[in-house]
Design an enzyme around this catalytic site. Structure first.
Site, short mmCIF file in Angstrom:
data_model
loop_
_atom_site.label_atom_id
_atom_site.label_comp_id
_atom_site.label_asym_id
_atom_site.label_seq_id
_atom_site.Cartn_x
_atom_site.Cartn_y
_atom_site.Cartn_z
N GLU A 119 54.45 19.49 59.02
CA GLU A 119 55.36 19.27 57.87
C GLU A 119 55.03 17.98 57.12
O GLU A 119 55.89 17.13 56.87
CB GLU A 119 56.81 19.25 58.33
CG GLU A 119 57.30 20.61 58.78
CD GLU A 119 58.81 20.70 58.99
OE1 GLU A 119 59.45 19.64 59.12
OE2 GLU A 119 59.33 21.82 59.02
N GLU B 147 57.06 28.28 62.27
CA GLU B 147 58.44 27.95 62.67
C GLU B 147 59.37 28.79 61.83
O GLU B 147 59.25 28.82 60.61
CB GLU B 147 58.78 26.47 62.43
CG GLU B 147 58.03 25.49 63.27
CD GLU B 147 58.46 24.03 63.03
OE1 GLU B 147 59.60 23.80 62.56
OE2 GLU B 147 57.64 23.15 63.30
P1 P53 Z 1 65.93 20.53 63.52
C1 P53 Z 1 64.36 19.46 58.79
C2 P53 Z 1 64.60 18.23 59.35
C3 P53 Z 1 63.77 17.75 60.32
C4 P53 Z 1 62.67 18.47 60.74
O1 P53 Z 1 64.77 21.22 62.68
C5 P53 Z 1 62.45 19.70 60.18
C6 P53 Z 1 63.28 20.21 59.23
C7 P53 Z 1 63.07 21.56 58.64
O2 P53 Z 1 62.13 21.53 57.64
O3 P53 Z 1 61.38 20.39 60.53
C8 P53 Z 1 61.05 21.23 61.56
O4 P53 Z 1 65.37 20.26 64.87
C9 P53 Z 1 60.21 20.50 62.55
C10 P53 Z 1 60.69 20.64 63.94
C11 P53 Z 1 62.19 20.76 63.96
C12 P53 Z 1 62.59 22.02 63.23
O5 P53 Z 1 62.15 21.95 61.91
O6 P53 Z 1 66.27 19.30 62.77
O7 P53 Z 1 58.85 20.81 62.44
O8 P53 Z 1 60.19 19.55 64.67
O9 P53 Z 1 62.74 20.75 65.22
C13 P53 Z 1 64.07 22.30 63.19
O10 P53 Z 1 67.04 21.52 63.56
#
Ligand code: P53
Length: 475
Positions: A175, A373
């Site tokens: 990301e 993801e």
């Molecule tokens: P969580 C938002 C915020 C932080 C990370 O998110 C994020 C996103 C979504 O774009 O990215 C991914 O755990 C990331 C993972 C993460 C997952 O989204 O905040 O690549 O590490 O766990 C889900 O609910």
């Protein structure tokens, strides 16, 4: 019709969110180790080193470091074709700037990849997923320092060489585009180990940081192909699409600007040069991005083999500031979309948006894609029968998989695989919560860290097993 033979069904995690063992096997302190637990609406704190008595959820996480055999066996039981995780940079180079890698760390991933291959699970491996060595922040200022390029490439070459016969699919940065959101410290810190000072122009710094990462990623692609020409090396974006709030042309332009914040990163990774809209912005704002003589050649040579992305939600944007507010706990700006429902964490659920995203990426780059993801965080409790009956997760996945199939069958998208986030409950990246649960497998641990870490299959475990066995036809 349907999903191609050999389609990579699986699940995705990141080292820092599940491994724990933060000081085991010679591991160094990572940036994830200095982030406390927050919750929906309460940001995680980034502390100045590890401070006694603070709650750092990643230190133990779900202790995959000691449970990986049991956990990989469960992925095997679901019939996973692939499993995406990351290599914690701090297990290999604990401070990031050592000359010699840490053998205990290398051995851990040898064992992990061997375990996956026992079940015919193909590893999909991210090199940098929000967990760079903290030492690189304190000593070098993170990726604002050009020196990071060499340190990253050394790490990449080390693991490419070591695992060249065990891992074929690689992703350089997770990301990488999150840092284009400048409102919260989280994004620059997790992407790049950067903490902005009050005086600096954040955006100018962000572009410099991104330039270093693009060069590092491209060099890794070039080196990786030299080490094993069969490697498939991609990059990874958070591609939550943005819709115009209305058909007002100003809304459409606002949407285009928002999408440029994302495409900027994939344009460079996929095409190997900077897009005109970025070069113009630098010119207009007087940004002097330092670019060395051979950097642009490296970008051109090190284009990626496939583009991976995460997809959870979509958002909408209006040109009217009165309709614009902070969304996603301040990570971005947007408006509520009246056509969509939101998750408990305010993420707008939009299966059609997945097809839309696959289509725009495929049309823009004509490259193979991988959804690495996709998932939904839920609060979960056992029902009266003692079962974690996560029907809303099943509905979420079924709807998204149907749209993905249309992108393949009707729109001609070349899609290599699909990983759910995450097959097993783990620490949320955004909030640090354990109780924002994503898994097919429940882990007995709560936000305070209580629980015995035992694993239990949810209803969705059996459902996903059936989906994989039928190659996506039995939803
Ligand atoms: P969580 C938002 C915020 C932080 C990370 O998110 C994020 C996103 C979504 O774009 O990215 C991914 O755990 C990331 C993972 C993460 C997952 O989204 O905040 O690549 O590490 O766990 C889900 O609910």
């Amino acid at each position: 019709m349907g999903f191609p033979q050999g389609f990579l069904w699986g699940g995705a995690v990141a080292a820092h969110q599940l491994e724990g063992g933060w000081q085991e096997g010679g591991k160094g302190v990572s940036i994830a180790d200095v982030m406390t637990a927050g919750r929906h609406g309460v940001p995680r704190e980034i502390t100045d080193g590890v401070i006694a008595n603070k709650n750092y959820p990643n230190h133990e996480a779900i202790d995959f470091y000691h449970h990986y055999k049991e956990d990989i066996a469960l992925m095997g039981e679901m019939g996973f074709k692939c499993f995406r995780t990351s290599i914690a940079w701090t297990r290999i180079f604990p401070n990031g700037d050592e000359e010699v890698p840490n053998e205990a760390g290398l051995k851990f991933y040898d064992d992990l990849f061997d375990e996956m291959h026992k079940y015919n699970i193909e590893p999909v491996i991210t090199l940098s997923h929000f967990e760079m060595p903290y030492h690189l922040v304190t000593k070098y200022g993170g990726w604002r320092n050009r020196k990071l390029i060499d340190l990253f490439v050394k790490f990449a070459v080390c693991v490419f060489t070591r695992y060249k016969d065990k891992v074929k699919y690689w992703i350089t940065f997770n990301e990488i585009n999150n840092q284009s959101e400048l409102n919260v410290p989280f994004t620059a810190f997790t992407n790049s180990g950067v903490l902005y000072t009050a005086a600096e122009d954040k955006k100018a710094v962000m572009y410099q940081v991104a330039h270093h990462e693009f060069v590092a990623s491209a060099k890794a692609v070039i080196e990786g192909h030299n080490i094993n020409p069969d490697f498939k090396i991609g990059s990874m974006l958070s591609l939550q699409p943005v819709y115009p709030f209305s058909c007002d042309p100003d809304d459409q332009m606002k949407q285009l600007e928002e999408m440029h914040k994302r495409f900027f990163f994939s344009d460079v990774h996929c095409r190997g040069h900077y897009p005109a809209y970025a070069i113009k912005e630098w010119e207009n704002k007087g940004y002097n991005i330092e670019i060395n003589d051979d950097d642009l050649d490296i970008l051109a040579q090190g284009t990626i083999d496939f583009l991976a992305f995460s997809y959870y939600k979509s958002s909408a944007i209006s040109s009217n500031p009165k309709l614009t507010k902070d969304i996603d706990g301040g990570f971005g700006q947007g408006t509520d979309n009246p056509f969509l429902k939101q998750s408990e964490w305010g993420w707008q659920i939009d299966p059609v948006g997945l097809r839309y995203t696959l289509d725009i990426l495929s049309e823009r780059y004509e490259l193979p894609l991988m959804v690495v993801e996709n998932g939904i965080g839920l609060h979960e409790y056992k029902n009266a029968q003692g079962v974690f009956a996560d029907d809303s997760r099943i509905d979420y996945f079924a709807a998204h998989i149907k749209e993905m199939q249309k992108a393949i069958d009707e729109d001609g998208v070349d899609l290599w695989g699909y990983c759910t986030w995450a097959p097993i409950d783990l620490v949320s990246a955004g909030t640090g919560e354990m109780e924002k649960r994503y898994g097919f497998i429940y882990v007995d641990k709560d936000n305070k860290g209580n629980g015995n870490l035992s694993r239990e299959k949810k209803k969705s475990f059996y459902w996903y097993k059936k989906v994989i066995a039928s190659n996506g036809s039995d939803l």
